[in-house]
Design a protein around this motif. Sequence first.
Motif, PDB file in Angstrom:
ATOM      1  N   UNK A 170       3.092 -71.790 -43.508  1.00 25.58           N
ATOM      2  CA  UNK A 170       2.975 -71.818 -44.856  1.00 25.58           C
ATOM      3  C   UNK A 170       2.975 -70.145 -45.171  1.00 25.58           C
ATOM      4  N   UNK A 171       1.998 -69.658 -44.579  1.00 22.81           N
ATOM      5  CA  UNK A 171       1.683 -67.888 -44.729  1.00 22.81           C
ATOM      6  C   UNK A 171       3.480 -67.313 -44.552  1.00 22.81           C
ATOM      7  N   UNK A 172       3.965 -67.635 -43.402  1.00 24.97           N
ATOM      8  CA  UNK A 172       5.224 -66.910 -43.116  1.00 24.97           C
ATOM      9  C   UNK A 172       6.172 -67.257 -44.387  1.00 24.97           C
ATOM     10  N   UNK A 173       6.323 -68.467 -44.938  1.00 26.56           N
ATOM     11  CA  UNK A 173       7.313 -68.613 -45.907  1.00 26.56           C
ATOM     12  C   UNK A 173       6.872 -67.994 -47.220  1.00 26.56           C
ATOM     13  N   UNK A 174       5.572 -67.680 -47.699  1.00 23.08           N
ATOM     14  CA  UNK A 174       5.007 -67.175 -48.623  1.00 23.08           C
ATOM     15  C   UNK A 174       5.488 -65.457 -48.381  1.00 23.08           C
ATOM     16  N   UNK A 175       5.218 -65.073 -47.193  1.00 25.66           N
ATOM     17  CA  UNK A 175       5.740 -63.774 -46.858  1.00 25.66           C
ATOM     18  C   UNK A 175       7.179 -63.475 -47.308  1.00 25.66           C
ATOM     19  N   UNK A 176       8.096 -64.227 -46.655  1.00 21.68           N
ATOM     20  CA  UNK A 176       9.364 -64.234 -46.833  1.00 21.68           C
ATOM     21  C   UNK A 176       9.820 -64.201 -48.250  1.00 21.68           C
ATOM     22  N   UNK A 177       9.265 -65.219 -49.083  1.00 14.93           N
ATOM     23  CA  UNK A 177       9.338 -65.276 -50.611  1.00 14.93           C
ATOM     24  C   UNK A 177       8.905 -63.864 -51.265  1.00 14.93           C
TER      25      UNK A 177
END
Length: 248
Positions: free
Chosen positions: A177-184
């Motif tokens: 979840x954290x990595x996906x939010x960073x990517x967004x």
Amino acid sequence: MSKIYAGDRLEEGCKELAVMLLGAKHAVVLTGAGMDTESNIPDFRGKNGLWRNYDPRVVADITTFRQNYDLFHEFYRDRFSTMKQVEPHPGHYILADLEQRGLIKAIATQNISGLHAKAGNKKVYELHGNTREIYCNSCGKPATEQELLAKQPCRHCKQYALRPNIVFFGEPLPPVVWDSAIAEIKRSDLLLVIGTSLEVSPVNQLPYLAEGKQVLINNEDRSAGYSFDLVLLGSAGDILQRTVKYLT
Ligand code: NAD
């Protein structure tokens, strides 16, 4: 230098936000507890915050969970009953509508209430977890909300260790979840930050990753140390309702 709008000039700021939203190709929203106060979920640090009666560093800490299960349970049992009764407010529905219209692409939230999904947002990154899923901290097996509320031991390993799938202080954030939010957020050309004191790490580092425009909506000025282009001071629901009028 941020442009700050409040009081009589707030309308002007809302118009400016609408222009930014219409011009953005990849707008992303980051929300905190202030997004949910108008749904009657108290925030942590605002004027009527939850922490008047409890010290957050104690009750929401993994050490308390391990060493003082009774205190953890008392606090979360009350929070659970509050969370169950709440509904999204107009501001949540506006964010869902903006996603449907393609004007925002995703929401990363510190909130555990699930209200963005309940309002209809599809792409929601719950950085601090949620209260929907219950599991045993000792053996990892799933449990039910009823078992947790009744303070039962785990059916499988018999430990008193049932918990919601939320992130306590002292625990890492869910990595996917954290990595996906960073990517967004790295991809965003507009980051809209709503209702957060920006005190809790590591989420308060996320605005530094955004390379596009940044806007803060909060009822107190929490922009110090950040590079917000626009700061709108007022309630999240009111500001979103005013802004949406200019999005036709
Ligand atoms: P916080 O309480 O630290 O800050 C909330 C901010 O929002 C404050 O600056 C407050 O003045 C502002 N605010 C309150 N009501 C507002 C409104 N109607 N409109 C605009 N601004 C408003 O919350 P945070 O920064 O999210 O911080 C931390 C922790 O709070 C997170 O770990 C989160 O998991 C947890 N939390 C979540 C909920 C929830 O799920 N709704 C509730 C309480 C705390």
